[in-house]
Design an enzyme around this catalytic site. Sequence first.
Site, short mmCIF file in Angstrom:
data_model
loop_
_atom_site.label_atom_id
_atom_site.label_comp_id
_atom_site.label_asym_id
_atom_site.label_seq_id
_atom_site.Cartn_x
_atom_site.Cartn_y
_atom_site.Cartn_z
N GLU A 83 52.03 140.59 71.89
CA GLU A 83 53.37 139.99 71.76
C GLU A 83 53.72 139.61 70.33
OE1 GLU A 83 53.10 137.72 76.13
OE2 GLU A 83 53.09 136.59 74.23
N CYS A 118 39.45 149.68 69.31
CA CYS A 118 40.74 149.88 69.96
C CYS A 118 41.60 148.65 69.73
CB CYS A 118 40.54 150.09 71.46
SG CYS A 118 42.07 150.34 72.35
N LEU A 160 38.73 143.89 63.03
CA LEU A 160 38.76 143.27 61.70
C LEU A 160 37.36 143.05 61.13
CD1 LEU A 160 41.66 140.64 61.67
CD2 LEU A 160 41.54 142.85 60.48
N GLU A 161 36.37 142.98 61.99
CA GLU A 161 34.99 142.77 61.53
C GLU A 161 34.29 144.06 61.14
OE1 GLU A 161 36.13 140.84 64.37
OE2 GLU A 161 36.51 139.47 62.71
N ARG A 214 43.19 158.66 74.64
CA ARG A 214 42.62 159.03 73.33
C ARG A 214 41.12 158.75 73.24
NH1 ARG A 214 47.59 158.29 73.53
NH2 ARG A 214 49.09 159.32 72.09
N HIS A 246 50.29 140.15 65.18
CA HIS A 246 48.87 140.25 64.85
C HIS A 246 48.37 141.69 64.90
CE1 HIS A 246 44.46 138.98 65.35
NE2 HIS A 246 44.84 138.63 64.15
N TYR A 280 36.15 145.16 71.78
CA TYR A 280 37.23 144.31 72.27
C TYR A 280 37.66 144.73 73.67
CZ TYR A 280 40.99 141.00 71.28
OH TYR A 280 41.83 139.91 71.29
N1 LIG Z 1 43.76 142.10 69.30
C1 LIG Z 1 42.67 142.87 68.97
C2 LIG Z 1 41.67 142.39 68.14
N2 LIG Z 1 41.76 141.15 67.62
C3 LIG Z 1 40.59 140.46 67.08
C4 LIG Z 1 40.33 140.79 65.61
O1 LIG Z 1 39.88 142.12 65.44
C5 LIG Z 1 39.25 139.84 65.06
O2 LIG Z 1 38.07 140.03 65.83
C6 LIG Z 1 39.68 138.39 65.13
O3 LIG Z 1 40.93 138.26 64.47
C7 LIG Z 1 38.64 137.47 64.48
O4 LIG Z 1 38.46 137.83 63.13
N3 LIG Z 1 40.61 143.18 67.82
C8 LIG Z 1 40.50 144.45 68.33
O5 LIG Z 1 39.53 145.16 68.03
N4 LIG Z 1 41.48 144.93 69.15
C9 LIG Z 1 42.56 144.18 69.49
O6 LIG Z 1 43.44 144.67 70.26
C1 LIG Z 2 46.17 143.45 68.32
C2 LIG Z 2 46.19 142.01 68.67
O1 LIG Z 2 45.80 141.15 67.90
C3 LIG Z 2 46.84 141.65 69.95
O2 LIG Z 2 46.09 142.22 71.01
C4 LIG Z 2 46.91 140.17 70.13
O3 LIG Z 2 47.84 139.95 71.17
P1 LIG Z 2 49.08 138.96 70.88
O4 LIG Z 2 49.88 139.57 69.75
O5 LIG Z 2 49.87 138.95 72.19
O6 LIG Z 2 48.50 137.62 70.53
#
Ligand SMILES: Nc1c(NC[C@H](O)[C@H](O)[C@H](O)CO)[nH]c(=O)[nH]c1=O
Ligand SMILES: CC(=O)[C@@H](O)COP(=O)(O)O
Length: 164
Positions: free
Chosen positions: A90, A85, A57-58, A132, A93, A25
């Site tokens: 905001e 990471c 999440l995958e 980190r 999620h 990501y």
């Molecule tokens: N916001 C971040 C994500 N979001 C994406 C999810 O992990 C996933 O790929 C999506 O919801 C589709 O299933 N993933 C990260 O690895 N890091 C983030 O900060």
């Molecule tokens: C961890 C996340 O899903 C995040 O990066 C997504 O950003 P937002 O909460 O501003 O949609």
Amino acid sequence: MITDTRAEPREPVPGARVLIVEARYYDGIADELLAGARAALEAASASWDLVTVDGALEIPAMIAIAVDAARSGGRPYDAAVALGCVIRGETGHYDIVAGESARALMDLSVAERLPLGNGILTVENEAQAWARARVSEMNKGGGAAEAALGVLRHARRLREGTRG
Ligand SMILES: Nc1c(NC[C@H](O)[C@H](O)[C@H](O)CO)[nH]c(=O)[nH]c1=O
Ligand SMILES: CC(=O)[C@@H](O)COP(=O)(O)O
């Protein structure tokens, strides 16, 4: 009887096959985490395969699928390392991505008796992530790999019926 897997010498884990699943990501962070994990695995003479997915999440499902396929193919993985990471944005999620990926990895590791190092950073901002991820600093990628190897070393001893 007391055993501390960290205390065991960082001896090689000959013949160990380790699966690394990384979420790219954030590419730069992913590079650092992977460099740390590779260094730790290669220092232990472990071989590794790498699968890259979109997001954290995958990762759990990819590990489950790859571990099952390897077992069916007669070349099972001995351990796995998850790298990724998650940076708070905001919305809520972040809590889903961070919490659910961690929970799924824990459940998978226990259910499969699979040594699994969780190197998915869950942080508030990029500065925390870089601190980190960098191999020269906290090197969470290497730490996750070493944690998995520590459990694997002890699991091997238990299976062999010997106490190291
Ligand atoms: N916001 C971040 C994500 N979001 C994406 C999810 O992990 C996933 O790929 C999506 O919801 C589709 O299933 N993933 C990260 O690895 N890091 C983030 O900060
Ligand atoms: C961890 C996340 O899903 C995040 O990066 C997504 O950003 P937002 O909460 O501003 O949609």
